[in-house]
Design an enzyme around this catalytic site. Sequence first.
Site, mmCIF file in Angstrom:
data_model
loop_
_atom_site.group_PDB
_atom_site.id
_atom_site.type_symbol
_atom_site.label_atom_id
_atom_site.label_comp_id
_atom_site.label_asym_id
_atom_site.label_seq_id
_atom_site.Cartn_x
_atom_site.Cartn_y
_atom_site.Cartn_z
ATOM 1 N N ASN A 14 -47.472 -53.198 -98.662
ATOM 2 C CA ASN A 14 -48.878 -53.009 -99.162
ATOM 3 C C ASN A 14 -48.762 -53.073 -100.911
ATOM 4 O OD1 ASN A 14 -50.733 -51.554 -97.329
ATOM 5 N ND2 ASN A 14 -48.626 -50.565 -96.529
ATOM 6 N N MET A 90 -41.727 -42.416 -98.478
ATOM 7 C CA MET A 90 -41.383 -41.705 -97.313
ATOM 8 C C MET A 90 -40.915 -40.505 -97.614
ATOM 9 S SD MET A 90 -42.765 -43.624 -95.109
ATOM 10 C CE MET A 90 -42.131 -43.097 -93.553
ATOM 11 N N ASN A 107 -52.661 -42.208 -100.642
ATOM 12 C CA ASN A 107 -51.646 -42.707 -100.010
ATOM 13 C C ASN A 107 -52.328 -43.408 -98.787
ATOM 14 O OD1 ASN A 107 -49.086 -42.267 -98.410
ATOM 15 N ND2 ASN A 107 -49.938 -41.010 -97.192
ATOM 16 N N HIS A 109 -51.713 -44.172 -94.716
ATOM 17 C CA HIS A 109 -50.719 -43.503 -93.551
ATOM 18 C C HIS A 109 -51.103 -44.345 -92.138
ATOM 19 C CE1 HIS A 109 -48.723 -40.675 -91.207
ATOM 20 N NE2 HIS A 109 -49.741 -40.558 -90.318
ATOM 21 N N LEU A 144 -49.050 -31.970 -95.549
ATOM 22 C CA LEU A 144 -48.944 -33.495 -95.366
ATOM 23 C C LEU A 144 -49.953 -34.244 -94.602
ATOM 24 C CD1 LEU A 144 -46.633 -35.662 -95.284
ATOM 25 C CD2 LEU A 144 -46.165 -34.793 -92.949
ATOM 26 N N ASP A 145 -50.446 -35.308 -95.050
ATOM 27 C CA ASP A 145 -51.247 -36.433 -94.487
ATOM 28 C C ASP A 145 -52.582 -35.738 -94.148
ATOM 29 O OD1 ASP A 145 -49.321 -38.315 -94.515
ATOM 30 O OD2 ASP A 145 -48.403 -37.786 -92.872
HETATM 31 C C1 GAR Z 1 -46.817 -48.582 -94.046
HETATM 32 O O1 GAR Z 1 -47.172 -48.863 -92.771
HETATM 33 C C2 GAR Z 1 -47.326 -47.521 -94.416
HETATM 34 O O2 GAR Z 1 -48.604 -47.221 -93.802
HETATM 35 C C3 GAR Z 1 -46.383 -46.660 -93.886
HETATM 36 O O3 GAR Z 1 -44.996 -46.794 -94.181
HETATM 37 C C4 GAR Z 1 -45.311 -48.535 -94.145
HETATM 38 C C5 GAR Z 1 -44.843 -49.093 -95.514
HETATM 39 O O4 GAR Z 1 -44.878 -50.585 -95.565
HETATM 40 N N1 GAR Z 1 -46.198 -45.099 -94.526
HETATM 41 C C6 GAR Z 1 -45.788 -44.091 -94.012
HETATM 42 O O5 GAR Z 1 -45.515 -43.884 -93.183
HETATM 43 C C7 GAR Z 1 -46.191 -42.948 -94.874
HETATM 44 N N2 GAR Z 1 -45.850 -41.704 -94.275
HETATM 45 P P1 GAR Z 1 -44.656 -51.440 -96.808
HETATM 46 O O6 GAR Z 1 -43.471 -50.800 -97.493
HETATM 47 O O7 GAR Z 1 -44.612 -52.856 -96.201
HETATM 48 O O8 GAR Z 1 -45.996 -51.300 -97.491
#
Ligand code: GAR
Length: 210
Positions: A14, A90, A107, A109, A144-145
Site C-alpha cells: 500500500n 499492525m 487507516n 483495513h 479499533l477499526d
Molecule cells: C493490507 O492488507 C492492509 O489492509 C492490512 O495489512 C496489509 C498490509 O499490506 N492492514 C491491517 O490488517 C490493519 N489492521 P502491505 O504492507 O503490503 O500494504
Amino acid sequence: TKRIVVLISGSGSNLQALINACAQGDIQASIVAVISNRPRVYGLERAQAAGIETQTLDHKNFAERAAFDQALKALIDSFQPDLVVLAGFMRILTAEFVQAYTGRMLNIHPSLLPAYKGVHTHQRALDDQAQIHGASVHFVTAELDAGAVVLQAEVPVFAEDTAETLAARVLVKEHRIYPQVVAWFCAERLSYQDGAAYLDGQRLLAPLKL
Ligand code: GAR
C-alpha cells in the site's frame, strides 16, 4: 503541498501505491517519512528506493504501550505532517495517541467494515462463507477499526479461495482506494468533524463504494 508520514509494519505494498500516486501527481503531497515498528521489513526498502527517509521504532524496545506511543508521536511530529497514513501498521494505538491526530490519520483495513474488525479478516470471511469481501479506508479513532469509513471496494469470494488468494484479490483493490482517499484529503476535499467524514462539504451518510 501536504506532508505525509506513513506508518508500516511489513511488505508495504500500500505504501508503494501511495509512492506511485505521489510520483504521478495523482496525490498532491510528498511522503516525508516512513516509520516501521518492525526492523528490516520490505516496506522500508521500498521507501529507500524512492528516496524517502525511513525510521524504525521497534516496539520490542518499550516495556509499555504508552511509552512506545509517546516515542512514536515525538518521531512523527518531528516531520510536521499534515496527514498520518497507517499502511499495514499492525499495532493497536492508545487513545491518547489517536486523539493527537484526530481527523488527520487514515487507516486501510482488509474487510468491509464494520464486518471483521481486527485480524485474520480473510480467514474469518471464508469461515462465514461470505460471498462478498473487500477493504475499507477510514479515519482512525480510539476504538479499533471503528472510525468513519470513507471508501470501500468489494471483491467476490470464490468457493476455491484460500485466505491467501482472497487477500491477494482484496489487496489489488486496496491499492486503488487508498491513493484515492489520500488524494482527496491532500486536495482538501476530504475532512472529518464530530465523528463523520465529509467529502466536498457533504457529510458521508454511508461509505462511498469504488
Ligand atoms: C493490507 O492488507 C492492509 O489492509 C492490512 O495489512 C496489509 C498490509 O499490506 N492492514 C491491517 O490488517 C490493519 N489492521 P502491505 O504492507 O503490503 O500494504
